[in-house]
Design a protein around this motif. Structure first.
Motif, mmCIF file in Angstrom:
data_model
loop_
_atom_site.group_PDB
_atom_site.id
_atom_site.type_symbol
_atom_site.label_atom_id
_atom_site.label_comp_id
_atom_site.label_asym_id
_atom_site.label_seq_id
_atom_site.Cartn_x
_atom_site.Cartn_y
_atom_site.Cartn_z
ATOM 1 N N GLU A 1 -12.036 -22.228 -30.720
ATOM 2 C CA GLU A 1 -12.434 -21.974 -32.171
ATOM 3 C C GLU A 1 -13.641 -22.875 -33.020
ATOM 4 O OE1 GLU A 1 -12.117 -19.943 -34.762
ATOM 5 O OE2 GLU A 1 -10.972 -18.621 -32.605
ATOM 6 N N ASN B 1 -17.880 -13.352 -38.414
ATOM 7 C CA ASN B 1 -16.678 -14.147 -36.795
ATOM 8 C C ASN B 1 -17.741 -13.826 -35.927
ATOM 9 O OD1 ASN B 1 -16.042 -11.200 -36.205
ATOM 10 N ND2 ASN B 1 -16.925 -11.405 -38.455
ATOM 11 N N PHE B 2 -16.745 -14.679 -34.907
ATOM 12 C CA PHE B 2 -15.814 -14.818 -33.200
ATOM 13 C C PHE B 2 -14.993 -13.565 -32.870
ATOM 14 C CE2 PHE B 2 -19.432 -18.023 -33.339
ATOM 15 C CZ PHE B 2 -20.201 -18.032 -32.474
ATOM 16 N N ASP B 3 -14.945 -13.135 -32.200
ATOM 17 C CA ASP B 3 -13.841 -12.408 -31.274
ATOM 18 C C ASP B 3 -13.986 -13.089 -30.039
ATOM 19 O OD1 ASP B 3 -11.533 -11.011 -30.200
ATOM 20 O OD2 ASP B 3 -12.827 -8.787 -30.191
ATOM 21 N N ARG C 1 -20.627 -11.408 -34.397
ATOM 22 C CA ARG C 1 -21.382 -10.433 -35.190
ATOM 23 C C ARG C 1 -21.460 -11.028 -36.651
ATOM 24 N NH1 ARG C 1 -16.689 -8.185 -34.699
ATOM 25 N NH2 ARG C 1 -17.209 -6.726 -32.705
ATOM 26 N N GLU D 1 -11.420 -13.022 -27.838
ATOM 27 C CA GLU D 1 -11.077 -12.998 -27.281
ATOM 28 C C GLU D 1 -11.546 -11.512 -26.398
ATOM 29 O OE1 GLU D 1 -6.985 -13.145 -26.928
ATOM 30 O OE2 GLU D 1 -7.614 -14.692 -28.257
ATOM 31 N N ASP D 2 -12.292 -10.489 -26.439
ATOM 32 C CA ASP D 2 -13.275 -10.128 -25.748
ATOM 33 C C ASP D 2 -14.032 -11.350 -24.573
ATOM 34 O OD1 ASP D 2 -14.907 -6.771 -26.681
ATOM 35 O OD2 ASP D 2 -16.084 -8.115 -25.716
ATOM 36 N N LYS E 1 -17.324 -12.845 -25.843
ATOM 37 C CA LYS E 1 -17.312 -13.826 -26.858
ATOM 38 C C LYS E 1 -18.347 -13.126 -28.035
ATOM 39 C CE LYS E 1 -14.079 -15.981 -23.781
ATOM 40 N NZ LYS E 1 -12.973 -15.534 -23.759
ATOM 41 N N ILE E 2 -17.875 -12.169 -28.058
ATOM 42 C CA ILE E 2 -18.513 -11.449 -29.347
ATOM 43 C C ILE E 2 -18.897 -12.170 -30.691
ATOM 44 C CG2 ILE E 2 -18.728 -9.224 -31.086
ATOM 45 C CD1 ILE E 2 -19.085 -8.718 -28.320
ATOM 46 N N CYS F 1 -17.100 -22.699 -32.786
ATOM 47 C CA CYS F 1 -17.233 -21.179 -33.260
ATOM 48 C C CYS F 1 -17.692 -22.241 -35.159
ATOM 49 C CB CYS F 1 -16.389 -20.060 -33.567
ATOM 50 S SG CYS F 1 -15.820 -19.240 -32.030
#
Length: 69
Positions: free
Chosen positions: A12, A32-34, A43, A36-37, A40-41, A15
């Protein structure tokens, strides 16, 4: 316009640094980042987006980044 990227960002704290740097180049964007995917998306929602510039910025910071189809 929304673009989605696959990255190798893990934390985090990373990020926050990356988002701050991207906002310098793409102000008024929603980023933003994901983490959890599995990919490591990253967007980005913005009026104008340069995939090449985004990839260059993340690469310069030491991360991998590629457009996710």
């Amino acid at each position: 316009m929304i673009e989605v990227f696959k990255t190798n960002v893990q934390e985090e704290s990373q990020c926050k640094i990356i988002i701050a740097k991207l906002l310098e180049h793409f102000p008024n964007s929603s980023i933003n980042f994901d983490l959890e995917d599995c990919d490591k998306i990253l967007r980005i929602h913005s009026v104008s987006i340069s995939n090449k510039k985004i990839i260059e910025l993340l690469t310069a910071l030491g991360y991998s980044c590629e457009v996710l189809d």
